[in-house]
Motif scaffolding. Structure first.
Motif, PDB file in Angstrom:
ATOM      1  N   UNK A 133       1.835  15.898  -9.796  1.00  0.00           N
ATOM      2  CA  UNK A 133       2.784  16.582 -10.674  1.00  0.00           C
ATOM      3  C   UNK A 133       2.385  16.426 -12.141  1.00  0.00           C
ATOM      4  N   UNK A 134       1.891  15.265 -12.497  1.00  0.00           N
ATOM      5  CA  UNK A 134       1.453  15.033 -13.869  1.00  0.00           C
ATOM      6  C   UNK A 134       0.276  15.948 -14.217  1.00  0.00           C
ATOM      7  N   UNK A 135      -0.627  16.172 -13.263  1.00  0.00           N
ATOM      8  CA  UNK A 135      -1.742  17.084 -13.493  1.00  0.00           C
ATOM      9  C   UNK A 135      -1.238  18.505 -13.715  1.00  0.00           C
ATOM     10  N   UNK A 136      -0.210  18.901 -12.957  1.00  0.00           N
ATOM     11  CA  UNK A 136       0.344  20.243 -13.115  1.00  0.00           C
ATOM     12  C   UNK A 136       1.054  20.410 -14.455  1.00  0.00           C
ATOM     13  N   UNK A 137       1.652  19.327 -14.958  1.00  0.00           N
ATOM     14  CA  UNK A 137       2.320  19.413 -16.262  1.00  0.00           C
ATOM     15  C   UNK A 137       1.321  19.677 -17.375  1.00  0.00           C
ATOM     16  N   UNK A 138       0.116  19.157 -17.220  1.00  0.00           N
ATOM     17  CA  UNK A 138      -0.906  19.349 -18.239  1.00  0.00           C
ATOM     18  C   UNK A 138      -1.676  20.647 -18.093  1.00  0.00           C
ATOM     19  N   UNK A 139      -1.351  21.444 -17.099  1.00  0.00           N
ATOM     20  CA  UNK A 139      -2.091  22.672 -16.853  1.00  0.00           C
ATOM     21  C   UNK A 139      -1.583  23.779 -17.767  1.00  0.00           C
ATOM     22  N   UNK A 189       0.811  -1.229   0.000  1.00  0.00           N
ATOM     23  CA  UNK A 189       0.000   0.000   0.000  1.00  0.00           C
ATOM     24  C   UNK A 189       0.842   1.278   0.000  1.00  0.00           C
ATOM     25  N   UNK A 190       2.093   1.183   0.393  1.00  0.00           N
ATOM     26  CA  UNK A 190       2.960   2.360   0.378  1.00  0.00           C
ATOM     27  C   UNK A 190       3.256   2.813  -1.048  1.00  0.00           C
ATOM     28  N   UNK A 191       3.097   1.902  -2.010  1.00  0.00           N
ATOM     29  CA  UNK A 191       3.335   2.255  -3.411  1.00  0.00           C
ATOM     30  C   UNK A 191       2.341   3.319  -3.879  1.00  0.00           C
ATOM     31  N   UNK A 192       1.096   3.219  -3.438  1.00  0.00           N
ATOM     32  CA  UNK A 192       0.089   4.217  -3.814  1.00  0.00           C
ATOM     33  C   UNK A 192       0.397   5.564  -3.169  1.00  0.00           C
ATOM     34  N   UNK A 193       0.967   5.550  -1.960  1.00  0.00           N
ATOM     35  CA  UNK A 193       1.377   6.808  -1.335  1.00  0.00           C
ATOM     36  C   UNK A 193       2.500   7.458  -2.108  1.00  0.00           C
ATOM     37  N   UNK A 194       3.336   6.653  -2.747  1.00  0.00           N
ATOM     38  CA  UNK A 194       4.423   7.168  -3.574  1.00  0.00           C
ATOM     39  C   UNK A 194       3.888   7.701  -4.902  1.00  0.00           C
ATOM     40  N   UNK A 195       2.870   7.058  -5.436  1.00  0.00           N
ATOM     41  CA  UNK A 195       2.324   7.453  -6.728  1.00  0.00           C
ATOM     42  C   UNK A 195       1.479   8.708  -6.655  1.00  0.00           C
ATOM     43  N   UNK A 196       0.875   9.004  -5.518  1.00  0.00           N
ATOM     44  CA  UNK A 196      -0.023  10.144  -5.406  1.00  0.00           C
ATOM     45  C   UNK A 196       0.669  11.478  -5.715  1.00  0.00           C
ATOM     46  N   UNK A 197       1.832  11.796  -5.121  1.00  0.00           N
ATOM     47  CA  UNK A 197       2.481  13.061  -5.488  1.00  0.00           C
ATOM     48  C   UNK A 197       2.899  13.094  -6.957  1.00  0.00           C
ATOM     49  N   UNK A 198       3.263  11.951  -7.507  1.00  0.00           N
ATOM     50  CA  UNK A 198       3.638  11.915  -8.912  1.00  0.00           C
ATOM     51  C   UNK A 198       2.445  12.194  -9.820  1.00  0.00           C
ATOM     52  N   UNK A 199       1.283  11.702  -9.450  1.00  0.00           N
ATOM     53  CA  UNK A 199       0.092  11.977 -10.256  1.00  0.00           C
ATOM     54  C   UNK A 199      -0.305  13.447 -10.161  1.00  0.00           C
TER      55      UNK A 199
END
Length: 126
Positions: free
Chosen positions: A69-75, A57-67
């Motif tokens: 950042x991905x949203x900000x790249x598309x802004x 479950x810690x993998x999803x905690x790692x992926x959340x900030x990356x997602x």
């Protein structure tokens, strides 16, 4: 990976490969490149699944900030304006807004005073 490359660029790459490698070696080079990309994609997906198994479950905690950042790249500026100032309604920017009938007539503006017929001239100022 090649999302920004259009058909024109692909044609230029094939023509450059044809000139550089020649017609006899170009098909082999294309096969080698495609197999290398496929193998790299398989390694990356295997590493991702291995991380997911190891971290749990810690993998999803790692992926959340990356997602995020991905949203900000598309802004884009237009998307930011639409999201924050217009609450997601981009009808003003696209010109596709519904015209609502006006229930009350708009007041007529008062007439503006007429400008003077002759412009004053000061000979000492020039």
């Amino acid at each position: 990976m090649f999302a920004n490359i259009g058909w024109g660029e692909m044609l230029i790459l094939v023509m450059a490969g044809l000139v550089i490698l020649g017609p006899e070696r170009l098909p082999g080079a294309i096969r080698w490149t495609s197999s290398a990309l496929r193998q790299a994609r398989d390694y990356i997906s295997g590493a991702t699944s291995q991380l997911r198994e190891d971290l749990g479950p810690e993998f999803e905690d790692l992926r959340q900030p990356l997602s995020e950042l991905q949203k900000l790249r598309g802004m884009t500026p237009r998307a930011a304006l639409t999201k924050h100032l217009l609450d997601g309604d981009d009808s003003i920017l696209t010109g596709k807004f519904d015209e609502k009938p006006v229930s009350q007539p708009l007041p007529t503006p008062a007439p503006a005073p007429a400008p003077p017929a002759v412009t004053p001239f000061d000979s000492d100022a020039t």
